[in-house]
Write an enzyme that holds these catalytic residues in place. Structure first.
Site, PDB file in Angstrom:
ATOM      1  N   TYR A 126       0.810  -1.220   0.000  1.00 43.15           N
ATOM      2  CA  TYR A 126       0.000   0.000   0.000  1.00 43.15           C
ATOM      3  C   TYR A 126       0.847   1.275   0.000  1.00 43.15           C
ATOM      4  CZ  TYR A 126      -3.655  -3.309   1.175  1.00 43.15           C
ATOM      5  OH  TYR A 126      -4.521  -4.381   1.153  1.00 43.15           O
ATOM      6  N   HIS A 160      -4.497   6.215  -1.208  1.00 44.12           N
ATOM      7  CA  HIS A 160      -5.138   6.056   0.095  1.00 44.12           C
ATOM      8  C   HIS A 160      -4.147   6.240   1.248  1.00 44.12           C
ATOM      9  CE1 HIS A 160      -9.116   5.378   1.452  1.00 44.12           C
ATOM     10  NE2 HIS A 160      -9.061   4.101   1.740  1.00 44.12           N
ATOM     11  N   TYR A 171      -5.513  -0.913   9.457  1.00 41.73           N
ATOM     12  CA  TYR A 171      -6.147  -0.793   8.149  1.00 41.73           C
ATOM     13  C   TYR A 171      -7.165   0.338   8.236  1.00 41.73           C
ATOM     14  CZ  TYR A 171      -3.711  -4.872   6.466  1.00 41.73           C
ATOM     15  OH  TYR A 171      -2.717  -5.740   6.116  1.00 41.73           O
ATOM     16  N   ASN A 189     -10.261   1.033   7.445  1.00 42.24           N
ATOM     17  CA  ASN A 189     -11.642   0.960   7.931  1.00 42.24           C
ATOM     18  C   ASN A 189     -11.772   0.908   9.449  1.00 42.24           C
ATOM     19  OD1 ASN A 189     -12.109   0.836   5.220  1.00 42.24           O
ATOM     20  ND2 ASN A 189     -13.026  -1.191   5.223  1.00 42.24           N
ATOM     21  N   ASN A 192     -13.950   5.850   4.570  1.00 42.83           N
ATOM     22  CA  ASN A 192     -14.153   4.836   5.602  1.00 42.83           C
ATOM     23  C   ASN A 192     -13.286   5.048   6.836  1.00 42.83           C
ATOM     24  OD1 ASN A 192     -16.202   3.488   4.269  1.00 42.83           O
ATOM     25  ND2 ASN A 192     -14.774   2.208   3.123  1.00 42.83           N
TER      26      ASN A 192
END
Length: 193
Positions: free
Chosen positions: A14, A19, A64, A66, A113
């Protein structure tokens, strides 16, 4: 004391994705102010130090995206800060053009989120945030694929400048207040292309 939290996802796959721009801004702050955000606690990588004479904790939740609120909740509870005046959250925003910044005192999650999780865990929308524009999702793209995608070379150049602007916005919030930062950075285009 300020908690400055950048949102993103852990794991190397990532790294440098849209993001993870919150993590990227924390990395720039970490380098600029010599605050190593490497201690694992409160479900985050954290580092304590000083920015312009103010005590800060830099944090990158490792839950993460969320579940970012779980880490932020632990940090807020442990350091007993006032979320309205001592918490700054930095995150990506697909509704802003690439390279734009928006500094806000409060607001909704706007479909993000990570922000939904933080608002749910804290029970309030009243905390400072710096939204970093990563550009709108192209027509026909899946949103998850887009935000987990990498910037092109030319986009990354723009974002490198934007990350510096975001660190300057953090500094201004801490030294001169959120209103001054909002006036300075909530312009049509924070970074000239």
């Amino acid at each position: 004391m300020y908690i400055i939290a950048g949102l993103g996802n852990p794991k190397s796959e990532y790294k440098n994705t849209r993001h993870n721009i919150g993590f990227d801004v924390i990395d720039v702050l970490s380098d600029k102010y010599n605050i190593a955000a490497e201690t694992k606690k409160h479900k985050a990588l954290c580092g304590k130090g000083m920015i312009e004479g103010q005590k800060v904790v830099l944090a990158m939740p490792q839950t993460y995206m969320n579940l970012s609120g779980e880490s932020i909740r632990e940090l807020v509870d442990y350091y007993k800060i006032n979320v309205e005046t001592e918490l700054i959250v930095i995150f990506d925003d697909v509704s802003l053009d690439l390279g734009m910044l928006r500094v806000r005192k409060h607001g909704t999650a706007g479909g993000h989120n990570g922000m939904k999780s933080i608002i749910s865990q804290l029970g309030t929308e009243n905390f400072m945030r710096i939204r970093v524009g990563v550009g709108e999702k192209p027509k026909g793209y899946d949103l998850a694929d887009y935000v987990l995608g990498h910037f092109s070379g030319s986009e990354r150049e723009i974002m490198d400048g934007t990350m510096i602007q975001a660190t300057e916005a953090v500094k201004m919030i801490i030294t001169e207040g959120i209103d001054k930062a909002m006036n300075q950075y909530n312009k049509k285009n924070a970074v000239e292309e």
